[in-house]
Design an enzyme around this catalytic site. Structure first.
Site, PDB file in Angstrom:
ATOM      1  CG  HIS A  51      -1.543   1.224   1.530  1.00 26.89           C
ATOM      2  ND1 HIS A  51      -1.372   2.163   2.529  1.00 26.89           N
ATOM      3  CD2 HIS A  51      -2.599   1.902   0.739  1.00 26.89           C
ATOM      4  CE1 HIS A  51      -2.258   3.127   2.709  1.00 26.89           C
ATOM      5  NE2 HIS A  51      -2.805   3.128   1.408  1.00 26.89           N
ATOM      6  CG  HIS A  94       1.177  10.143   1.937  1.00 24.76           C
ATOM      7  ND1 HIS A  94      -0.084  10.436   2.638  1.00 24.76           N
ATOM      8  CD2 HIS A  94       1.760   9.176   2.396  1.00 24.76           C
ATOM      9  CE1 HIS A  94      -0.212   9.120   3.223  1.00 24.76           C
ATOM     10  NE2 HIS A  94       0.936   8.454   3.101  1.00 24.76           N
TER      11      HIS A  94
END
Ligand SMILES: *[C@@H]1O[C@H](CO)[C@@H](O)[C@H](O)[C@H]1NC(C)=O
Length: 301
Positions: A51, A94
């Site tokens: 992930h 992110h």
């Protein structure tokens, strides 16, 4: 004399066909490390992957210890990444590029291509999220620049579960990169396979319950399990003042055989098949390869 000759020629041609059969191209004999996987449909293989594969480091929001190249060396064959538009360049950021920018999609893809070039018997799967709704043609340019498009698998039409090729067929065809995107936008690209509209459902993500007690269909909401592959989000977050942070201290438990198998068994009880994809944070910690081999019938626990 002449007819005897042609008869002999015909007989030998017939014998040749009989013994060699029609000319198939050389078939892969080992696929993702095991000959037994060559004959398995892609849709019947379990890939345990990373992930947020690109976020390796020491930031609080980081998800991995190892670089993508090192993850591939460890045996990871499924990589997830989030893409964002940073002034016209597709970057792996992110949530936003001010929070963390792990470099360009192109560099990440080049790492994958380097691996594929060096490892001709391996199939790798990518799952890219497209939170900024970047157009497919922009992705295609980056895939081409990185040399990734030539390895990418382009099915003709949307595949049902039983229509997927085997790993051996993907390898023989040289289309060893399977690319999914959560929400493709704009121009459709034949090798960017739409995750949620067609192919996969997912269990809940950003889980903070260490028992991972839910295998419910989270996305796409209201989807039916039948006909789709499925992805289990087995990465644990810890809630710190309302912000979900990847739980690094729990990594060895979360990624241990007991924890992964507990959720797999729960999902298997619901859907009568193992997950196709399982996503982990801190993938270099724990038992991912052993569990993957077990689920694929090529190893024991
Ligand atoms: C693959 O097929 C076997 C046999 O039917 C099944 O037990 C297993 O759950 C399947 N795995 C996946 C990922 O579909």
């Amino acid at each position: 004399m002449r007819s005897t000759n042609s008869l002999a020629a015909a007989a030998s041609a017939f014998f040749f066909l009989l013994t060699t059969g029609p000319s198939y191209t050389t078939a892969a004999s080992v696929c993702n490390g095991y000959s037994a996987l060559c004959d398995k449909l892609y849709s019947n293989v379990t890939f345990i992957g990373s992930h947020d594969s690109a976020f390796d480091g020491i930031l609080l929001v980081d998800n991995q210890f190892d670089s993508v190249a090192d993850q591939l060396s460890l045996g990871v064959r499924f990589l997830q990444a989030q893409s964002h538009d940073k002034d016209g360049t597709i970057e792996l950021c992110h949530t936003s590029c001010t929070e963390e920018d792990a470099g360009s999609l192109e560099t990440w893809l080049e790492t994958v291509v380097t691996f594929l070039e060096a490892n001709p018997d391996e199939v790798v799967t990518l799952l890219i999220t497209n939170g900024d709704g970047i157009d497919g043609s922009d992705f295609a340019s980056v895939f081409e620049a990185a040399g990734a498009s030539e390895y990418a698998y382009s099915p003709s039409g949307t595949l049902t579960l039983s229509e997927w090729p085997t790993l051996g067929e993907l390898i023989d065809a040289g289309e060893r990169l399977v690319v999914f995107m959560d929400y493709p936008a704009g121009t459709s690209v034949s090798y960017i396979l739409p995750e949620f509209t067609s192919y996969i459902f997912e269990t809940p993500y950003d889980v903070t319950d260490s028992t991972f007690s839910s295998c419910a269909i989270d996305r796409p909401s209201g989807a039916s399990a039948s006909g789709r592959m499925y992805l289990v989000n087995h990465f644990l977050d810890v809630d710190i003042f309302g912000i979900d942070i990847p739980d690094e201290t729990a990594a060895s438990t979360t990624n241990g055989e007991a924890s992964i198998m507990a959720q797999v068994n729960e999902c298997n009880a619901l859907y009568a098949r193992y997950p196709n994809f399982i996503l982990l944070d801190w993938i270099s910690v724990g038992d991912f390869l052993q569990v993957q081999d077990y689920l694929n019938g090529v190893g024991s626990l």
